[in-house]
Design a protein around this motif. Structure first.
Motif, mmCIF file in Angstrom:
data_model
loop_
_atom_site.group_PDB
_atom_site.id
_atom_site.type_symbol
_atom_site.label_atom_id
_atom_site.label_comp_id
_atom_site.label_asym_id
_atom_site.label_seq_id
_atom_site.Cartn_x
_atom_site.Cartn_y
_atom_site.Cartn_z
ATOM 1 N N ASP A 253 0.822 -1.210 0.000
ATOM 2 C CA ASP A 253 0.000 0.000 0.000
ATOM 3 C C ASP A 253 0.854 1.256 0.000
ATOM 4 N N ALA A 254 1.967 1.208 0.706
ATOM 5 C CA ALA A 254 2.850 2.372 0.808
ATOM 6 C C ALA A 254 4.291 1.902 0.827
ATOM 7 N N VAL A 255 5.176 2.717 0.249
ATOM 8 C CA VAL A 255 6.600 2.378 0.175
ATOM 9 C C VAL A 255 7.417 3.585 0.636
ATOM 10 N N VAL A 256 8.378 3.318 1.494
ATOM 11 C CA VAL A 256 9.337 4.334 1.926
ATOM 12 C C VAL A 256 10.704 3.947 1.392
ATOM 13 N N LEU A 257 11.273 4.810 0.556
ATOM 14 C CA LEU A 257 12.617 4.587 0.016
ATOM 15 C C LEU A 257 13.627 5.176 0.992
ATOM 16 N N ALA A 258 14.206 4.323 1.812
ATOM 17 C CA ALA A 258 15.206 4.759 2.780
ATOM 18 C C ALA A 258 16.588 4.260 2.383
ATOM 19 N N CYS A 259 16.745 3.965 1.115
ATOM 20 C CA CYS A 259 18.036 3.547 0.571
ATOM 21 C C CYS A 259 18.833 4.792 0.193
ATOM 22 N N SER A 260 19.998 4.596 -0.398
ATOM 23 C CA SER A 260 20.807 5.733 -0.824
ATOM 24 C C SER A 260 20.108 6.488 -1.945
#
Length: 436
Positions: A253-260
């Protein structure tokens, strides 16, 4: 419809650095079903412990300060006690010869005035010049032109104040040389650290490896809460799927891009090209950390500033033995280290050892092979925090947000910046879902 009435959501977090762990913990706390993806085998990103022939050492030395309220709260959430894991001390920027500044305990303004008034090695004129400059910054609300550099901001300060205080503070906080560093961000750091409350400027020095401060406790906490964690797995594809997202074919449902920023740019290039280009064009500054060994040496304080120069790379040295860690181990930190990375780690190690012997004439006298425990370079330690820099926004697309110290915000690349960015990115991604 409120977010609460649509719980729980399937939330994906890409990256298990401090930002990703923050997003995963807070999403789990809110009752969402969290899946975390990390391409490395261990969590922590650019702030973690690494195994070396000399034992576990950190991939870079980090300092927390009392103003890191979100980071400290996150540690407590996952059962990591800041009082036990961090050594708290007043802000002290002292050199091996005893000169420098130390802020005593007390209210921020009084502490700063007393610290400057009693600074060692400065004349009355130099102390007064700093007090006048700081008063001007305070009266202007710690604001300046967005295109101003720290060098421009401080151009009227005496050279000694710049060399002993401003330059080391700038490179420690922004990891960018003052000639190229954003004065706007520097002033925000000074405001929050020096004038936002009693103890906000205190140094919090790790008594354990960086992994023990947050990454390992967070992973243990997430596993106990039922989160799904994938280590050693690089996300290869991301695409919209109705009101949600497909991540390597799995719907969320939701995605958080906490990568570089580099990885986030790769994943978003097909559907958010403008955002992807902005993330991909960020420039970076490296940090080099050299670990030297001398069991006889004990510093006058757990951390000392060093006079850096053309042949003296390091700006700070940490006595890890004094912090209850490896006895006789000293971490020499080279921030804004691009010129030294170009010269190579071997040349940097030789220069650091020479600098260490000059700073501490009775120490590090053994053979070089016995003195140098480990040297490491974090090539993309931080983004280059330059004047007028336009950073990528948190919002990438509905239900998809970016977290990390590089996204738009008032802070440089710090642990606190990462944690705050993650909390805001999570709220943004979930808010979009609540409206769908």
């Amino acid at each position: 419809m409120s977010a609460a009435s649509r719980l729980p959501r399937e939330v994906a977090v890409v990256g298990a650095g401090w930002a990703g762990l923050s997003a995963a913990v807070r999403a789990t706390e809110q009752g969402h079903r969290v899946t975390l993806f990390e391409m490395a085998r261990r969590p922590g990103g650019r702030a973690r412990g690494v195994p070396t022939p000399a034992g576990e050492l950190d991939n870079g030395q980090h300092i927390l300060i009392g103003a890191y309220h979100h980071t400290l709260a996150l540690m407590r959430t996952v059962g990591a006690d800041p009082a036990a894991l961090l050594h708290r001390m007043p802000l002290r920027l002292r050199y091996p010869d005893g000169r420098g500044l130390e802020l005593p305990a007390g209210s921020p303004l009084t502490s700063f005035l007393r610290g400057v008034a009693t600074a060692r090695g400065w004349s009355a004129r130099e102390r007064l010049a700093l007090l006048l400059a700081a008063t001007g910054w305070l009266l202007r609300g710690f604001r300046c032109a967005p295109d101003a550099s720290v060098a421009t901001l401080c151009r009227r300060l005496p050279r000694k104040v710049i060399d002993d205080l401003v330059e080391p503070l700038c490179v420690a906080a922004l990891n960018t040389p003052m000639q190229a560093a954003s004065a706007q961000v520097f002033l925000r750091v000074l405001r929050d650290a020096l004038f936002s409350g009693a103890g906000s400027a205190d140094l919090l020095l790790p008594r354990a490896s960086l992994s023990a401060l947050l990454p390992e406790p967070a992973v243990t906490w997430l596993q106990a809460q039922g989160a799904v964690l994938h280590f050693g797995r690089r996300v290869m594809g991301l695409q919209a799927a109705g009101a949600g997202w497909l991540l390597d074919g799995q719907r969320f449902d939701a995605v958080v891009l906490a990568c570089s920023a580099v990885e986030a740019a790769r994943l978003t290039g097909a559907f958010a090209p403008a955002w992807s280009r902005q993330a991909a064009t960020l420039r970076y500054e490296p940090i080099v950390t050299a670990y030297l060994h001398d069991p006889r040496l004990r510093l006058a304080a757990p951390v000392l500033a060093l006079a850096a120069g053309a042949e003296a790379p390091a700006q700070f040295v940490f006595d890890l033995g004094a912090l209850g860690r490896t006895p006789g181990c000293f971490a020499f930190v080279v921030s804004g280290a691009a010129p030294w990375v170009e010269r190579g780690l071997a040349a940097t190690a030789v220069a650091v050892m020479r600098q260490a012997r000059l700073a501490f004439p009775t120490a590090f006298l053994a053979d070089d092979d016995a003195v140098l425990l480990h040297i490491a370079a974090e090539q993309r330690a931080t983004f280059a925090c330059t004047p007028g820099l336009v950073r990528p926004p948190r919002n990438v697309a509905p239900g998809l947000s970016a977290a990390g110290d590089y996204v738009d915000g008032p802070y440089p690349a710090t642990l606190e910046g990462s944690v705050r960015a993650a909390e805001q990115a999570l709220a943004l991604a979930l808010a979009a879902q609540a409206q769908s």
